[in-house]
Design an enzyme around this catalytic site. Structure first.
Site, PDB file in Angstrom:
ATOM      1  N   ASP A  13       0.792  -1.078   0.000  1.00  0.00           N
ATOM      2  CA  ASP A  13      -0.011  -0.024   0.083  1.00  0.00           C
ATOM      3  C   ASP A  13       0.901   1.292   0.039  1.00  0.00           C
ATOM      4  O   ASP A  13       0.322   2.238   0.387  1.00  0.00           O
ATOM      5  CB  ASP A  13      -0.874   0.004   1.145  1.00  0.00           C
ATOM      6  CG  ASP A  13      -1.990  -1.244   1.165  1.00  0.00           C
ATOM      7  OD1 ASP A  13      -2.609  -1.382   0.198  1.00  0.00           O
ATOM      8  OD2 ASP A  13      -2.278  -1.912   2.036  1.00  0.00           O
ATOM      9  N   HIS A  43      -3.399  -2.252  -6.429  1.00  0.00           N
ATOM     10  CA  HIS A  43      -2.721  -1.017  -6.814  1.00  0.00           C
ATOM     11  C   HIS A  43      -3.543   0.117  -7.426  1.00  0.00           C
ATOM     12  O   HIS A  43      -4.158   0.053  -8.518  1.00  0.00           O
ATOM     13  CB  HIS A  43      -1.578  -1.560  -7.864  1.00  0.00           C
ATOM     14  CG  HIS A  43      -0.814  -2.715  -7.370  1.00  0.00           C
ATOM     15  ND1 HIS A  43       0.297  -3.199  -8.073  1.00  0.00           N
ATOM     16  CD2 HIS A  43      -0.585  -3.070  -5.873  1.00  0.00           C
ATOM     17  CE1 HIS A  43       0.929  -3.970  -7.190  1.00  0.00           C
ATOM     18  NE2 HIS A  43       0.307  -4.043  -6.100  1.00  0.00           N
TER      19      HIS A  43
END
Length: 408
Positions: A13, A43
């Site tokens: 992340d 993503h």
């Protein structure tokens, strides 16, 4: 253009997707090559025109028309991939898949969720780890190339269903769906990767982060995937290593997080509480853990620092350069022997007792993080769009005695 491998140095992340998208906007990229993980990747990319997509199996250059290649190290989930393709307008013409990649099935997913209900691990509940685990115990585990042979595909899928004992998903339905997947995608030999590399510069896009690596992360709170540059070295003879970090540290799932600070309030539109992963945890930038990540990844050539806009806007955020555990300072996590999970478990136990000992707020976030990780900052990110990125080669060039080159 050199080939570039993009690896998250934290718990995931950190913004790999936005960095890959920015590279595709800046450089002539032949293909985005995925080298680990599977459908559990998330993503987030926001295009300059406002379009947003959370990429899982397609590469983060897809909105720019850059082809994606899924290597043998990716766990391919045809059902999840079909849903993602539909959200993207079915760009199957941009996708190639290595025939030796493992196939994730609904039964792997169900088994993953059953384990999470019994023993909370914090996985994504999509069966990626279960697929790898099954394959290590069963040499005849289903692979992508099997979709070309309905008889073999049925036999191998039936074995998976029987192994887990689930009867609620019809075998015929899965065979039909996976066969349709085989008609939609272009299945290629492993030599396709070398062909792409010979045709132009490629970007290797990793999933998760080094601190979750199956052999180097805080065992057992890890992923069943090699998240370092290890897989890339098996695919490409020469490439530049681009590490990605946030200006502060985050983590999904259970496991040690020394600099976690529940008092921080940094909500995100695309990262929240997950049914299987649990809470999205936030904390101060953990230089100790990230230095360890750089070391076990074999070093990096350059760094991308993301979320700098958030760090600058929140005066409560800081950088942690040392822990305190059992009354002693700890500023370097010493890597153990490779694949020594007993050592990694000992690290986990010690990290659970550690607390931040040295916290300070830097004036120059990107510059200080680069200095702490001993790498030039090639990309500074102040937002999700490619236009929010600054390729800061001038900063690296100004550092005396540093011989690293720029991504661009």
């Amino acid at each position: 253009m050199d080939h570039v491998a993009v690896v998250d140095l934290g718990y995931g992340d950190a913004g790999k997707g936005t960095v890959v998208d920015a590279l595709c906007a800046t450089l002539p990229v032949r293909a985005v090559i995925r080298f680990n993980g599977g459908a559990q990747a998330g993503h987030n990319v926001v295009a300059d025109d406002g379009r947003h997509h959370t990429f899982a199996q397609f590469g983060s250059g897809t909105l720019r028309g850059v082809p994606t290649h899924l290597t043998r190290f990716v766990v391919v989930d045809p059902l999840a991939l079909s849903a993602e393709a539909a959200a993207l307008g079915n760009p199957f013409h941009l996708l190639t898949v290595d025939g030796d990649a493992l196939l994730a099935t609904p039964w792997h997913r169900a088994a993953n969720r059953r384990r999470e209900r019994v023993d909370r691990h914090g996985s994504c509940g999509l069966g990626v780890g279960e697929t790898v685990s099954y394959a290590r115990r069963h040499p005849d585990a289903p692979r992508v190339a099997d979709v070309r042979s309905p008889a073999r595909l049925r036999r191998r899928l039936a074995a998976v269903q029987e192994a887990y004992g689930y009867a609620d998903t019809a075998l015929d339905d899965v065979v039909d769906a996976f066969t349709a997947f085989g008609r939609a995608v272009r299945i290629v030999h492993e030599s396709h990767t070398m062909r792409l590399l010979s045709e132009g510069g490629c970007v290797f896009e990793g999933a998760q982060g080094v601190l979750l690596d199956e052999w180097r992360g805080w065992h057992p709170h890890t992923t069943w995937s090699t998240t370092t540059f290890g897989n890339v070295t098996q695919l490409c003879p020469s490439f530049r290593r681009l590490g990605v970090v946030r200006a502060y540290t985050t983590r999904h799932g259970t496991g040690p997080f020394v600099t976690e600070d529940p008092a921080l309030c940094l909500p995100e539109a695309h990262n929240g509480h997950g049914e299987w992963q649990g809470a999205f945890r936030t904390g101060h930038f953990d230089a100790v853990a990230h230095r360890y990540a750089v070391e076990v990844a074999g070093g990096i050539d350059e760094l991308a620092v993301t979320h700098l806009d958030v760090a600058e806007a929140h005066p409560e955020l800081a950088v942690c350069t040392a822990y305190r555990v059992d009354g002693r300072l700890w500023d370097r996590i010493v890597p153990g022997p490779y694949r020594d999970l007993s050592y990694q478990e000992e690290l986990t136990t010690r990290l659970l007792r550690a607390r931040p000992a040295r916290l300070h707020r830097p004036r120059d976030w990107a510059g200080e993080i680069g200095a702490l990780l001993d790498a030039p900052v090639a990309v500074e990110s102040y937002g999700p769009r490619a236009a929010d990125k600054r390729f800061a080669g001038a900063r690296a060039a100004a550092r005396p005695g540093h011989d690293h080159r720029r991504v661009a």
